[in-house]
Design a protein around this motif. Structure first.
Motif, PDB file in Angstrom:
ATOM      1  N   ASP A 130       0.807  -1.219   0.000  1.00 27.69           N
ATOM      2  CA  ASP A 130       0.000   0.000   0.000  1.00 27.69           C
ATOM      3  C   ASP A 130       0.844   1.274   0.000  1.00 27.69           C
ATOM      4  OD1 ASP A 130      -2.214  -1.659   0.122  1.00 27.69           O
ATOM      5  OD2 ASP A 130      -2.549  -1.371   2.268  1.00 27.69           O
ATOM      6  N   ALA A 131       2.140   1.142  -0.174  1.00 36.23           N
ATOM      7  CA  ALA A 131       3.036   2.301  -0.114  1.00 36.23           C
ATOM      8  C   ALA A 131       2.569   3.415  -1.051  1.00 36.23           C
ATOM      9  CB  ALA A 131       4.459   1.885  -0.476  1.00 36.23           C
ATOM     10  N   VAL A 132       2.756   4.638  -0.601  1.00 38.54           N
ATOM     11  CA  VAL A 132       2.415   5.808  -1.403  1.00 38.54           C
ATOM     12  C   VAL A 132       3.654   6.225  -2.181  1.00 38.54           C
ATOM     13  CG1 VAL A 132       1.728   8.238  -1.314  1.00 38.54           C
ATOM     14  CG2 VAL A 132       0.655   6.575   0.230  1.00 38.54           C
ATOM     15  N   THR A 133       3.521   6.261  -3.484  1.00 35.52           N
ATOM     16  CA  THR A 133       4.591   6.789  -4.336  1.00 35.52           C
ATOM     17  C   THR A 133       3.965   7.861  -5.218  1.00 35.52           C
ATOM     18  OG1 THR A 133       4.243   5.092  -6.026  1.00 35.52           O
ATOM     19  CG2 THR A 133       5.913   4.633  -4.367  1.00 35.52           C
ATOM     20  N   LYS A 138       9.762  17.892 -10.066  1.00 34.51           N
ATOM     21  CA  LYS A 138      11.058  17.290  -9.753  1.00 34.51           C
ATOM     22  C   LYS A 138      11.067  16.594  -8.392  1.00 34.51           C
ATOM     23  CE  LYS A 138      13.473  20.676 -12.565  1.00 34.51           C
ATOM     24  NZ  LYS A 138      14.354  21.835 -12.538  1.00 34.51           N
ATOM     25  N   ILE A 139       9.892  16.463  -7.770  1.00 37.00           N
ATOM     26  CA  ILE A 139       9.768  15.838  -6.447  1.00 37.00           C
ATOM     27  C   ILE A 139       9.246  14.410  -6.590  1.00 37.00           C
ATOM     28  CG2 ILE A 139       8.613  15.929  -4.195  1.00 37.00           C
ATOM     29  CD1 ILE A 139      10.333  18.335  -4.413  1.00 37.00           C
ATOM     30  N   VAL A 140       9.916  13.468  -5.918  1.00 39.07           N
ATOM     31  CA  VAL A 140       9.475  12.069  -5.865  1.00 39.07           C
ATOM     32  C   VAL A 140       9.363  11.695  -4.388  1.00 39.07           C
ATOM     33  CG1 VAL A 140       9.960   9.676  -6.517  1.00 39.07           C
ATOM     34  CG2 VAL A 140      10.671  11.548  -8.034  1.00 39.07           C
ATOM     35  N   VAL A 141       8.195  11.125  -4.030  1.00 39.06           N
ATOM     36  CA  VAL A 141       7.921  10.795  -2.630  1.00 39.06           C
ATOM     37  C   VAL A 141       7.609   9.309  -2.503  1.00 39.06           C
ATOM     38  CG1 VAL A 141       6.404  11.260  -0.653  1.00 39.06           C
ATOM     39  CG2 VAL A 141       6.928  13.100  -2.273  1.00 39.06           C
ATOM     40  N   LEU A 142       8.145   8.697  -1.454  1.00 42.07           N
ATOM     41  CA  LEU A 142       7.808   7.329  -1.065  1.00 42.07           C
ATOM     42  C   LEU A 142       7.446   7.343   0.411  1.00 42.07           C
ATOM     43  CD1 LEU A 142       7.717   4.176  -1.230  1.00 42.07           C
ATOM     44  CD2 LEU A 142      10.153   4.225  -0.683  1.00 42.07           C
ATOM     45  N   VAL A 143       6.290   6.751   0.745  1.00 49.82           N
ATOM     46  CA  VAL A 143       5.887   6.626   2.146  1.00 49.82           C
ATOM     47  C   VAL A 143       5.395   5.207   2.373  1.00 49.82           C
ATOM     48  CG1 VAL A 143       4.457   7.513   4.021  1.00 49.82           C
ATOM     49  CG2 VAL A 143       5.074   9.020   2.118  1.00 49.82           C
ATOM     50  N   VAL A 144       6.013   4.526   3.326  1.00 46.76           N
ATOM     51  CA  VAL A 144       5.577   3.212   3.764  1.00 46.76           C
ATOM     52  C   VAL A 144       5.129   3.388   5.214  1.00 46.76           C
ATOM     53  CG1 VAL A 144       6.202   0.789   4.108  1.00 46.76           C
ATOM     54  CG2 VAL A 144       7.258   2.091   2.245  1.00 46.76           C
ATOM     55  N   ALA A 145       3.808   3.308   5.432  1.00 45.51           N
ATOM     56  CA  ALA A 145       3.245   3.562   6.761  1.00 45.51           C
ATOM     57  C   ALA A 145       1.956   2.764   6.918  1.00 45.51           C
ATOM     58  CB  ALA A 145       2.980   5.053   6.936  1.00 45.51           C
ATOM     59  N   ASP A 146       1.496   2.650   8.159  1.00 45.71           N
ATOM     60  CA  ASP A 146       0.241   1.940   8.433  1.00 45.71           C
ATOM     61  C   ASP A 146      -0.939   2.562   7.710  1.00 45.71           C
ATOM     62  OD1 ASP A 146       0.930  -0.214  10.124  1.00 45.71           O
ATOM     63  OD2 ASP A 146       1.085   1.126  11.844  1.00 45.71           O
ATOM     64  N   ASP A 147      -1.052   3.875   7.748  1.00 45.65           N
ATOM     65  CA  ASP A 147      -2.206   4.575   7.196  1.00 45.65           C
ATOM     66  C   ASP A 147      -1.855   5.201   5.850  1.00 45.65           C
ATOM     67  OD1 ASP A 147      -4.527   5.989   6.693  1.00 45.65           O
ATOM     68  OD2 ASP A 147      -4.687   6.802   8.730  1.00 45.65           O
ATOM     69  N   ALA A 148      -1.984   4.390   4.808  1.00 45.96           N
ATOM     70  CA  ALA A 148      -1.639   4.859   3.460  1.00 45.96           C
ATOM     71  C   ALA A 148      -2.564   5.984   3.005  1.00 45.96           C
ATOM     72  CB  ALA A 148      -1.688   3.696   2.464  1.00 45.96           C
ATOM     73  N   ASP A 149      -3.840   5.941   3.414  1.00 47.15           N
ATOM     74  CA  ASP A 149      -4.775   7.000   3.018  1.00 47.15           C
ATOM     75  C   ASP A 149      -4.365   8.346   3.599  1.00 47.15           C
ATOM     76  OD1 ASP A 149      -6.297   5.200   1.539  1.00 47.15           O
ATOM     77  OD2 ASP A 149      -7.699   4.810   3.194  1.00 47.15           O
ATOM     78  N   ALA A 150      -3.997   8.346   4.873  1.00 43.59           N
ATOM     79  CA  ALA A 150      -3.546   9.593   5.509  1.00 43.59           C
ATOM     80  C   ALA A 150      -2.248  10.078   4.861  1.00 43.59           C
ATOM     81  CB  ALA A 150      -3.344   9.391   7.005  1.00 43.59           C
ATOM     82  N   ALA A 151      -1.355   9.151   4.543  1.00 44.03           N
ATOM     83  CA  ALA A 151      -0.095   9.518   3.876  1.00 44.03           C
ATOM     84  C   ALA A 151      -0.378  10.145   2.518  1.00 44.03           C
ATOM     85  CB  ALA A 151       0.804   8.296   3.739  1.00 44.03           C
ATOM     86  N   GLN A 152      -1.293   9.541   1.763  1.00 47.86           N
ATOM     87  CA  GLN A 152      -1.642  10.069   0.433  1.00 47.86           C
ATOM     88  C   GLN A 152      -2.234  11.464   0.555  1.00 47.86           C
ATOM     89  OE1 GLN A 152      -1.216   8.365  -2.821  1.00 47.86           O
ATOM     90  NE2 GLN A 152      -1.323  10.561  -3.211  1.00 47.86           N
ATOM     91  N   LYS A 153      -3.069  11.678   1.550  1.00 48.78           N
ATOM     92  CA  LYS A 153      -3.684  12.991   1.753  1.00 48.78           C
ATOM     93  C   LYS A 153      -2.617  14.055   2.029  1.00 48.78           C
ATOM     94  CE  LYS A 153      -7.167  15.442   4.351  1.00 48.78           C
ATOM     95  NZ  LYS A 153      -7.821  15.611   5.606  1.00 48.78           N
ATOM     96  N   ILE A 154      -1.675  13.730   2.881  1.00 51.10           N
ATOM     97  CA  ILE A 154      -0.598  14.674   3.209  1.00 51.10           C
ATOM     98  C   ILE A 154       0.243  14.968   1.974  1.00 51.10           C
ATOM     99  CG2 ILE A 154       1.527  15.013   4.552  1.00 51.10           C
ATOM    100  CD1 ILE A 154       0.108  13.319   6.783  1.00 51.10           C
ATOM    101  N   VAL A 155       0.595  13.919   1.223  1.00 51.59           N
ATOM    102  CA  VAL A 155       1.389  14.100   0.005  1.00 51.59           C
ATOM    103  C   VAL A 155       0.637  14.995  -0.977  1.00 51.59           C
ATOM    104  CG1 VAL A 155       2.349  12.926  -2.020  1.00 51.59           C
ATOM    105  CG2 VAL A 155       2.727  11.982   0.274  1.00 51.59           C
ATOM    106  N   ASP A 156      -0.656  14.730  -1.166  1.00 48.16           N
ATOM    107  CA  ASP A 156      -1.455  15.550  -2.088  1.00 48.16           C
ATOM    108  C   ASP A 156      -1.485  17.009  -1.646  1.00 48.16           C
ATOM    109  OD1 ASP A 156      -1.995  13.286  -3.594  1.00 48.16           O
ATOM    110  OD2 ASP A 156      -4.018  13.005  -2.778  1.00 48.16           O
ATOM    111  N   GLU A 157      -1.648  17.223  -0.345  1.00 54.76           N
ATOM    112  CA  GLU A 157      -1.667  18.604   0.177  1.00 54.76           C
ATOM    113  C   GLU A 157      -0.328  19.291  -0.058  1.00 54.76           C
ATOM    114  OE1 GLU A 157      -2.672  18.030   4.271  1.00 54.76           O
ATOM    115  OE2 GLU A 157      -4.825  17.774   3.859  1.00 54.76           O
TER     116      GLU A 157
END
Length: 160
Positions: A130-133, A138-157
């Motif tokens: 469920d990792a967020v990529t 020029k920005i590339v983000v990877l987040v591996v966390a329990d709450d992928a939805d919350a991670a995606q929301k933060i990345v989008d913001e």
């Protein structure tokens, strides 16, 4: 003459309001960088592990195909114990060519995490799957966390 002065005043007020409102709720592009995005993720997410900050000197330990000289910025946090796959990695490439290389390295990193954890701590596989990529400019983000939805929301913001 009075009508012309009123029209100019109204137009000035409308332009000022437009400028104010267009800035609401989004970070200015100049404010978006690897460090600020990583910090927003650290502040906004809960992790099982203690997250340890890693600097650019270790980028090749986890992303061996990324050349540090192609980065304008980098920030990484990783679970300190090694018992979780939790990770935040934010890259800021100097150019578009660097972005493609980083995206490839992120996919390789996810494959490596899967290999490491599928037998070691199988519960972590869901986080990896469920990792967020995300890539924007020029920005590339990877987040591996329990709450992928919350991670995606933060990345989008953060990326707007």
């Amino acid at each position: 003459m009075a009508m012309k002065k009123t029209a100019v005043t109204v137009l000035t007020i409308l332009l000022a309001l437009s400028a104010i409102l267009s800035g609401c709720g989004k970070q200015a592009a100049a404010d978006v960088n690897a460090a600020s995005i990583a910090q927003a993720l650290m502040d906004g997410l809960t992790f099982q592990d203690e997250m340890k900050e890693n600097d650019i000197s270790i980028v090749n330990n986890f992303y061996p195909t990324v050349d540090a000289s192609t980065l304008a910025g980098f920030k990484m946090y990783k679970g300190a114990s090694g018992g979780t796959a939790e990770e935040i990695a934010v890259f800021e490439a100097k150019d578009a060519e660097g972005v493609a290389a980083i995206e490839e390295a992120v996919q390789m990193r996810l494959e490596d995490l899967m290999f490491q954890f599928e037998d070691y701590v199988p519960e972590e596989v869901k986080k990896i799957n469920d990792a967020v990529t995300e890539t924007k400019g020029k920005i590339v983000v990877l987040v591996v966390a329990d709450d992928a939805d919350a991670a995606q929301k933060i990345v989008d913001e953060q990326l707007g």
